[in-house]
Write an enzyme that holds these catalytic residues in place. Structure first.
Site, short mmCIF file in Angstrom:
data_model
loop_
_atom_site.label_atom_id
_atom_site.label_comp_id
_atom_site.label_asym_id
_atom_site.label_seq_id
_atom_site.Cartn_x
_atom_site.Cartn_y
_atom_site.Cartn_z
N TYR A 135 0.82 -1.22 0.00
CA TYR A 135 0.00 0.00 0.00
C TYR A 135 0.86 1.27 0.00
CZ TYR A 135 -4.76 -1.89 0.31
OH TYR A 135 -5.96 -2.49 0.03
N GLU A 142 2.20 6.58 -6.91
CA GLU A 142 1.14 7.43 -7.44
C GLU A 142 1.44 8.91 -7.18
OE1 GLU A 142 -2.57 6.06 -5.83
OE2 GLU A 142 -2.14 3.98 -6.35
#
Length: 213
Positions: A135, A142
């Site tokens: 994660y 991103e």
């Protein structure tokens, strides 16, 4: 349900194999995005159906969490990586693609074995443990990719609408991307701690079950 789960696992295996083959051919991890660009766009756009699958109960996941995850990935795929060609060679793109790929292969392997009523403990452990690394890895990729896109967006005026115009409306895509980055601050911890809670709940239950046998 089993067919759907197998297909969803297969599409991410296609991307994983594409990455490995490209790496072996090039001998470098730089710019591997181009080797899986088309399947990533196709499969990630098709992932919009997963929101419907969750709503219909085909996939046992939260509709809200799935919608956020899928929409953010589609946004990264098309509105950032596809639209700003200059960032496609950034290592940060590979960072989130690898994190997405491993996460989804594990997740849909978990669903597939669950439907077969034969879930290996290793798959369950991986489903509720590897996210601890994956994660943050995905989110970092991103955010770094959006950050890398900012100067090109500001220079080109991509997707921005300035006044005056007949609609009396303005939109600054550069500012919008900054707001998207800021939105990760409240949202990511919620998702992360939700998964930590699920991990404690599921794995502790498994350990108790083992002891009782």
């Amino acid at each position: 349900l089993l067919t759907v789960s197998l297909f969803l696992s297969f599409r991410w295996l296609v991307i994983a194999v594409g990455l490995v083959r490209a790496y072996l051919a090039k001998g470098s991890y730089h710019s591997l995005y181009y080797s899986i660009e088309k399947p990533l766009k196709f499969f990630q756009t098709g992932a919009l159906l997963e929101i419907l699958h969750c709503a219909l109960g085909i996939v046992p996941s939260s509709v809200v969490l799935t919608a956020f995850q899928v929409m953010s990935r589609v946004f990264l795929t098309w509105a950032v990586t596809h639209s700003v060609k200059e960032v496609q060679s950034e290592d940060s793109v590979l960072l989130f693609v690898v994190a997405w790929t491993i996460t989804e292969i594990i997740r849909y392997s978990f669903y597939t074995f669950s439907l077969l009523n034969h879930l290996p403990y290793l798959i369950k452990w991986a489903r509720y443990t590897l996210f601890i690394v994956l994660y943050p890895m995905g989110v970092s990729g991103e955010l770094l990719t959006i950050y890398a896109a900012l100067p090109f967006v500001r220079q080109s005026g991509l997707y921005s609408i300035s006044l005056p115009n007949k609609y009396n409306f303005s939109f600054d895509y550069y500012t919008f991307l900054i707001l998207v980055m800021i939105s990760y601050i409240p949202i990511f911890p919620q998702l992360y701690f939700h998964m930590l809670h699920q991990r404690r709940k599921v794995l502790s239950h498994t350990e108790e079950h083992k002891k009782s046998e």
